[in-house]
Design an enzyme around this catalytic site. Structure first.
Site, PDB file in Angstrom:
ATOM      1  N   CYS A 155      10.689  -6.909   0.073  1.00  0.00           N
ATOM      2  CA  CYS A 155       9.635  -7.106   1.089  1.00  0.00           C
ATOM      3  C   CYS A 155       8.343  -6.604   0.444  1.00  0.00           C
ATOM      4  O   CYS A 155       7.964  -5.449   0.637  1.00  0.00           O
ATOM      5  CB  CYS A 155       9.947  -6.294   2.338  1.00  0.00           C
ATOM      6  SG  CYS A 155      11.613  -6.558   2.969  1.00  0.00           S
ATOM      7  N   PRO A 210       1.650  -6.241   0.801  1.00  0.00           N
ATOM      8  CA  PRO A 210       0.653  -6.832  -0.094  1.00  0.00           C
ATOM      9  C   PRO A 210       0.835  -6.529  -1.582  1.00  0.00           C
ATOM     10  O   PRO A 210       0.081  -7.026  -2.399  1.00  0.00           O
ATOM     11  CB  PRO A 210      -0.659  -6.244   0.411  1.00  0.00           C
ATOM     12  CG  PRO A 210      -0.283  -4.937   1.031  1.00  0.00           C
ATOM     13  CD  PRO A 210       1.092  -5.130   1.607  1.00  0.00           C
ATOM     14  N   LYS A 243       3.509  -1.397  -3.873  1.00  0.00           N
ATOM     15  CA  LYS A 243       4.648  -0.774  -4.564  1.00  0.00           C
ATOM     16  C   LYS A 243       5.055  -1.603  -5.780  1.00  0.00           C
ATOM     17  O   LYS A 243       5.527  -1.052  -6.774  1.00  0.00           O
ATOM     18  CB  LYS A 243       5.812  -0.551  -3.594  1.00  0.00           C
ATOM     19  CG  LYS A 243       5.443   0.469  -2.538  1.00  0.00           C
ATOM     20  CD  LYS A 243       6.558   0.847  -1.638  1.00  0.00           C
ATOM     21  CE  LYS A 243       6.042   1.686  -0.474  1.00  0.00           C
ATOM     22  NZ  LYS A 243       5.170   0.934   0.477  1.00  0.00           N
ATOM     23  N   GLU A 256       8.408 -12.078  -0.540  1.00  0.00           N
ATOM     24  CA  GLU A 256       7.717 -11.822   0.739  1.00  0.00           C
ATOM     25  C   GLU A 256       7.904 -13.045   1.624  1.00  0.00           C
ATOM     26  O   GLU A 256       7.581 -14.164   1.245  1.00  0.00           O
ATOM     27  CB  GLU A 256       6.221 -11.554   0.484  1.00  0.00           C
ATOM     28  CG  GLU A 256       5.344 -11.596   1.713  1.00  0.00           C
ATOM     29  CD  GLU A 256       5.739 -10.620   2.826  1.00  0.00           C
ATOM     30  OE1 GLU A 256       5.974  -9.435   2.546  1.00  0.00           O
ATOM     31  OE2 GLU A 256       5.827 -11.084   3.999  1.00  0.00           O
ATOM     32  N   CYS A 273       7.459   3.081   6.982  1.00  0.00           N
ATOM     33  CA  CYS A 273       6.313   3.969   7.236  1.00  0.00           C
ATOM     34  C   CYS A 273       6.250   4.328   8.716  1.00  0.00           C
ATOM     35  O   CYS A 273       5.177   4.367   9.309  1.00  0.00           O
ATOM     36  CB  CYS A 273       5.016   3.366   6.716  1.00  0.00           C
ATOM     37  SG  CYS A 273       4.702   1.712   7.296  1.00  0.00           S
TER      38      CYS A 273
HETATM   39  C1  SAM Z   1       6.128  -2.536   4.874  1.00  0.00           C
HETATM   40  S1  SAM Z   1       5.645  -4.117   4.422  1.00  0.00           S
HETATM   41  C2  SAM Z   1       5.820  -4.103   2.689  1.00  0.00           C
HETATM   42  C3  SAM Z   1       4.725  -3.371   1.950  1.00  0.00           C
HETATM   43  C4  SAM Z   1       4.814  -3.550   0.444  1.00  0.00           C
HETATM   44  N1  SAM Z   1       6.100  -3.160  -0.072  1.00  0.00           N
HETATM   45  C5  SAM Z   1       3.738  -2.779  -0.276  1.00  0.00           C
HETATM   46  O1  SAM Z   1       3.994  -1.674  -0.769  1.00  0.00           O
HETATM   47  O2  SAM Z   1       2.620  -3.286  -0.375  1.00  0.00           O
HETATM   48  C6  SAM Z   1       6.996  -5.101   4.903  1.00  0.00           C
HETATM   49  C7  SAM Z   1       6.849  -6.569   4.537  1.00  0.00           C
HETATM   50  O3  SAM Z   1       8.082  -7.231   4.835  1.00  0.00           O
HETATM   51  C8  SAM Z   1       7.780  -8.553   5.210  1.00  0.00           C
HETATM   52  N2  SAM Z   1       8.965  -9.119   5.892  1.00  0.00           N
HETATM   53  C9  SAM Z   1       9.266  -9.136   7.211  1.00  0.00           C
HETATM   54  N3  SAM Z   1      10.463  -9.711   7.418  1.00  0.00           N
HETATM   55  C10 SAM Z   1      10.945 -10.060   6.201  1.00  0.00           C
HETATM   56  C11 SAM Z   1      12.131 -10.701   5.761  1.00  0.00           C
HETATM   57  N4  SAM Z   1      13.071 -11.089   6.628  1.00  0.00           N
HETATM   58  N5  SAM Z   1      12.301 -10.909   4.434  1.00  0.00           N
HETATM   59  C12 SAM Z   1      11.349 -10.502   3.544  1.00  0.00           C
HETATM   60  N6  SAM Z   1      10.203  -9.900   3.901  1.00  0.00           N
HETATM   61  C13 SAM Z   1      10.006  -9.679   5.219  1.00  0.00           C
HETATM   62  C14 SAM Z   1       6.551  -8.394   6.086  1.00  0.00           C
HETATM   63  O4  SAM Z   1       5.847  -9.610   6.191  1.00  0.00           O
HETATM   64  C15 SAM Z   1       5.783  -7.319   5.329  1.00  0.00           C
HETATM   65  O5  SAM Z   1       4.867  -7.890   4.435  1.00  0.00           O
END
Ligand code: SAM
Length: 337
Positions: free
Chosen positions: A140, A143, A146, A163, A266
């Site tokens: 996931c 943006p 990580k 993503e 978070c």
């Molecule tokens: C907490 S954010 C990730 C932040 C990212 N790891 C960073 O450090 O910049 C969670 C992300 O998971 C995505 N997401 C939601 N459901 C998902 C799915 N079923 N499969 C993959 N990504 C998903 C969301 O759109 C979101 O961008």
């Protein structure tokens, strides 16, 4: 011109209104789960003027001049020298005094020199202990903070950044382009899959998997500008643990025997943190929790962790002068046979 626009933007952020319906909802839940600690956490989360920002340097365009400036301003490097795993190539500066420097704009053909982030975001990255040549999945990823941090630590043999959301995936690609040199993009694959499907599509493919799961983002939800939308989100909140569990099940399938995964969120919410991990452990005989006590004790100089109730992970609590988090991190290992 750019500086003054950015300054104006961050001043606007500081004057944003707290969303009452979210605060009331959190208040009820977190007093029960965290007791008196919630009072300090609430004061910090609702006071953007206390927020700190960490500055992660880009090793592919190292900002030597900025480093001198930051040292003069008494910034210090995060965790270096203490941590069980801390690659020399990773440099992140923090200050105990609240404030932030402006973020850099995307410029085609020019790599950015630094990424601004919540310092607690580095904990899941470090917990993954990524080594050169490993096959890594960031399930996931948008943006992309990580993903960028992982690439400061090592050169994976293959790095799959996924993503699900189409718009956020574009943002992820732009982040990678802004920080990572073109030749290195050859080892990186960006996809827009539902993370829950990756385990079946690529079974036992990865040495390491990061599941930085969609969650109730406590810090940003508190400043929702649309009360109706916020109420809807709060209603939907109870669906999140199931999505998180399904993402973890998929991650476990995608992991090779002997590989390890890190789960992070978070939010402070127990239902999305330790309870999700307990369910995974209860339903998978081939998965074991990795002890994170050493990580917590070496990081306690920079972070405040929840003292109890976290059997299988660490929960970073925003605190005075250490306004990082909320961030939950748990590490799991897949047995070899
Ligand atoms: C907490 S954010 C990730 C932040 C990212 N790891 C960073 O450090 O910049 C969670 C992300 O998971 C995505 N997401 C939601 N459901 C998902 C799915 N079923 N499969 C993959 N990504 C998903 C969301 O759109 C979101 O961008």
């Amino acid at each position: 011109m750019v500086l003054s626009r950015l300054k104006l933007q961050s001043e606007r952020k500081l004057t944003k209104q707290i969303c009452r319906v979210v605060l009331d909802h959190f208040e009820k839940q977190y007093v029960k789960e965290l007791g008196d600690s919630w009072i300090t956490i609430r004061d910090i989360l609702t006071s953007p003027s206390c927020w700190q920002h960490a500055i992660l340097f880009n090793r592919f365009n190292y900002p030597f001049e900025l480093e001198k400036d930051l040292q003069l301003k008494r910034y210090h490097t995060l965790l270096q020298g203490y941590f069980p795993y801390y690659p020399e190539s990773l440099t992140c500066y923090v200050s105990r005094i609240p404030g932030r420097i402006p973020s850099e704009r995307h410029q085609v053909g020019k790599l950015k020199r630094y990424y601004l982030l919540n310092a607690a975001s580095l904990l899941p990255v470090l917990a993954l202990e990524i080594q050169n040549g490993e096959r890594v999945l960031d399930m996931c990823a948008a943006p992309g903070g990580k993903s960028v941090a992982l690439l400061q630590c090592a050169y994976p043999g293959y790095f799959h950044c996924n993503e699900y959301d189409n718009l956020r995936s574009k943002w992820l690609k732009q982040t990678l382009e802004s920080f990572i040199p073109q030749p290195m993009m050859n080892i990186i694959k960006v996809s827009e899959l539902d993370g829950r499907e990756i385990g079946d599509l690529q079974p036992e493919m990865f040495d390491k998997v990061l599941v930085d799961a969609p969650c109730s983002n406590d810090r940003s939800w508190l400043f929702s500008s649309d009360t109706q939308k916020a109420s809807y989100r709060l209603n939907q909140r109870k669906e999140l643990p199931l999505v998180q569990l399904e993402l973890l099940r998929s991650a476990i399938k995608a992991l090779r025997p002997g590989g390890s995964l890190v789960y992070s969120t978070c939010t402070l919410s127990k239902a999305e943190n330790s309870e999700v991990i307990s369910q995974v452990l209860n339903s998978h005989s081939n998965i074991f929790p990795v002890d994170m006590k050493e990580m917590a004790s070496t990081a306690s100089h920079d972070f405040t962790f929840a003292p109890s109730g976290q059997e299988y992970g660490l929960l970073v609590l925003p605190d005075k002068g250490k306004a990082w988090g909320p961030m939950f991190v748990a590490k799991l290992k897949k047995s070899v046979s």
